[in-house]
Design an enzyme around this catalytic site. Structure first.
Site, PDB file in Angstrom:
ATOM      1  N   THR A 158       0.929  -1.137   0.095  1.00  0.00           N
ATOM      2  CA  THR A 158       0.045  -0.033  -0.032  1.00  0.00           C
ATOM      3  C   THR A 158       0.792   1.141  -0.003  1.00  0.00           C
ATOM      4  OG1 THR A 158      -0.261  -0.272   2.504  1.00  0.00           O
ATOM      5  CG2 THR A 158      -2.047  -1.016   0.979  1.00  0.00           C
ATOM      6  N   LYS A 184       4.156  -6.778   3.862  1.00  0.00           N
ATOM      7  CA  LYS A 184       3.737  -5.500   3.566  1.00  0.00           C
ATOM      8  C   LYS A 184       3.630  -4.819   4.881  1.00  0.00           C
ATOM      9  CE  LYS A 184       0.364  -3.505   3.329  1.00  0.00           C
ATOM     10  NZ  LYS A 184      -0.518  -2.740   4.472  1.00  0.00           N
ATOM     11  N   THR A 195      -1.379  -2.947  10.686  1.00  0.00           N
ATOM     12  CA  THR A 195      -1.626  -3.038   9.200  1.00  0.00           C
ATOM     13  C   THR A 195      -0.330  -3.445   8.675  1.00  0.00           C
ATOM     14  OG1 THR A 195      -3.208  -1.041   9.062  1.00  0.00           O
ATOM     15  CG2 THR A 195      -2.228  -1.647   7.041  1.00  0.00           C
ATOM     16  N   GLU A 281       6.057   4.794   7.486  1.00  0.00           N
ATOM     17  CA  GLU A 281       5.822   6.112   6.481  1.00  0.00           C
ATOM     18  C   GLU A 281       6.597   7.227   6.864  1.00  0.00           C
ATOM     19  OE1 GLU A 281       1.092   4.962   5.660  1.00  0.00           O
ATOM     20  OE2 GLU A 281       1.404   6.208   7.305  1.00  0.00           O
ATOM     21  N   ASN A 403      -0.265  10.647   5.609  1.00  0.00           N
ATOM     22  CA  ASN A 403      -1.451  10.253   6.140  1.00  0.00           C
ATOM     23  C   ASN A 403      -2.662  11.405   6.086  1.00  0.00           C
ATOM     24  OD1 ASN A 403      -1.310   7.379   7.641  1.00  0.00           O
ATOM     25  ND2 ASN A 403       0.636   8.437   8.083  1.00  0.00           N
ATOM     26  N   THR A 408      -7.073  10.515  -0.573  1.00  0.00           N
ATOM     27  CA  THR A 408      -7.229  11.227  -1.524  1.00  0.00           C
ATOM     28  C   THR A 408      -5.999  11.347  -2.676  1.00  0.00           C
ATOM     29  OG1 THR A 408      -6.361  13.284  -0.535  1.00  0.00           O
ATOM     30  CG2 THR A 408      -8.813  12.765  -0.522  1.00  0.00           C
TER      31      THR A 408
END
EC number: 2.3.1.35
Length: 408
Positions: A158, A184, A195, A281, A403, A408
């Protein structure tokens, strides 16, 4: 776990889930994402003994419910179908029907019983899967052009910036046994689980009860010792499939090579966990916290996770600020009784706190150390003989950017 010589375990950094005999994998773009691969699979030649661990989030996603129900039937799985870009979580009865439809469709393509297919999903929460695209993809995915391990490893990602893979080989009864893993995970990482998806395959012949016990124990030392942002997601899981095609005598906890196999499984799990933490991230550094001298293993784990979860510690490391006070503070609110005057803290090779007082150090030297890609924090409690290691990452401006615009 008794020590096992590194010479007994061969590490293969470029290998993954298809190194063990009898496994193949692939992936494709079916249209859940705009461009990137988003549908993948692993298939074993024969039904494999399976063990799994799952998110502790009360809102478990539909694919987890389907997979756990299937595994409960006979502790066997022959295939995994996984999509990214959509978590199929908080999607009600329709989400559950869609997960069963994915399972049924892939089972039909393989010509196997439906309960032998595990289903996994990852991505945006609360949106129904575009099942017309998913079903079309499942009908095509076994085509030769999609049948590459690299396709699988990319199809499960992702917000990850890289694939995560590792494999090892060990000798059991004179037979070469392979263990390969792919995973992942980048954000919403604060297991028990988060996640992240972890897929581990092995051609070992192993009893289910012992495989399950080994995975649970190893998960508590590896996947459950990482954090990126303190959030625990709705979806994810680690599955281990063992198809027995190496031809070894069945492994149980009483087998003389049991600890060797378990060490190999732990190494794969730990490397995947560290790669997930490093790819947090927006992260620029892997942070490792080593806690020693605790009165219990649980206390050592809790302390390590408290430090690695502290946003103040994480931002200090990003800014190369040797602010040892933030580390001590995280120890203090961990809920674990600590004797302040017995505590020692070091950042890398630099001792910064001892006997309840700061230690003199050269600030520029520690700042230079904090610029490395891997930063280690050492904590000595002097209260016992137990230890634990936790992994995380720094917290950067890019984490907020990623995040703030995830949907979007």
């Amino acid at each position: 776990m008794p020590a096992v010589s590194n010479k007994e375990i061969v590490v293969l950094e470029e290998e993954s889930v298809t190194l063990p005999k009898g496994f193949k994998a692939g992936g494709m773009h079916c249209g859940i994402k705009r461009k990137r691969l988003d549908l993948g699979y692993i298939v074993s030649e024969v039904p494999a003994t399976v063990a799994g661990v799952y998110t502790t989030n009360i809102f478990q996603a539909a694919p987890l419910l389907v997979t756990q129900e299937s595994i409960a039937k006979e502790n066997k799985i022959q295939a995994v179908i996984v999509n990214s870009g959509n978590a199929n979580a908080c999607t009600g009865e329709q989400g559950l029907l869609d997960a069963f439809e994915m399972q049924k469709g892939f089972a039909n393509e393989l010509g196997i019983e439906e309960h032998l297919v595990a289903v996994t999903s990852t991505g945006v929460i609360g949106e129904l899967l575009p099942m017309d695209k998913v079903k079309t993809g499942i009908n095509q995915i076994l085509q030769t052009k999609y049948a590459t391990e690299d396709n699988f490893k990319n199809a499960i990602l992702t917000t990850d910036t890289c694939i995560k893979q590792v494999a090892v080989q060990v000798k059991i009864n004179g037979k070469t046994v392979s263990i390969g893993g792919a995973a992942k995970g980048s954000g919403m990482i604060h297991p028990n689980m988060a996640t992240m998806l972890g897929f581990i395959t092995t051609d070992a012949n192993i009893a289910h009860e012992d495989l399950h016990a080994a995975l649970k124990d190893i998960t508590n030392q590896t996947f459950n010792m990482i954090t990126v942002d303190g959030d625990t997601s709705t979806n994810d899981m680690v599955l281990v499939l063992a198809n027995g095609l190496a031809g070894n005598e069945q492994l149980t906890k009483d087998h003389p090579d049991w600890e060797l196999f378990k060490s190999g499984l732990k190494l794969v799990s730990e490397e995947l966990a560290k790669k997930i933490a490093r790819d947090g991230e927006g992260a620029t550094k892997l942070v490792e916290v080593q806690v020693n001298g605790a009165y219990s293993h649980e206390a050592a784990r809790a302390l390590g996770k408290s430090i690695i979860s502290s946003n103040l510690v994480k931002t200090a490391i990003y800014g190369t600020d040797p602010n040892w006070g933030r580390i001590v503070t995280a120890i203090g609110y961990s809920g674990i009784p600590v004797e302040p005057n017995a505590l020692k803290v070091a950042i890398g090779p630099y001792k910064v706190f001892e006997n309840g007082l700061p230690c003199p150090f050269v600030e520029e030297e520690v700042k230079e150390y904090l610029e490395l890609e891997t930063v280690k924090i050492h904590v000595e409690l002097n209260q016992g003989n137990e230890s634990a290691t936790a992994w995380g990452c720094d917290l950067t401006y890019d984490y907020v950017k990623i995040n703030a615009s995830y949907r979007t």
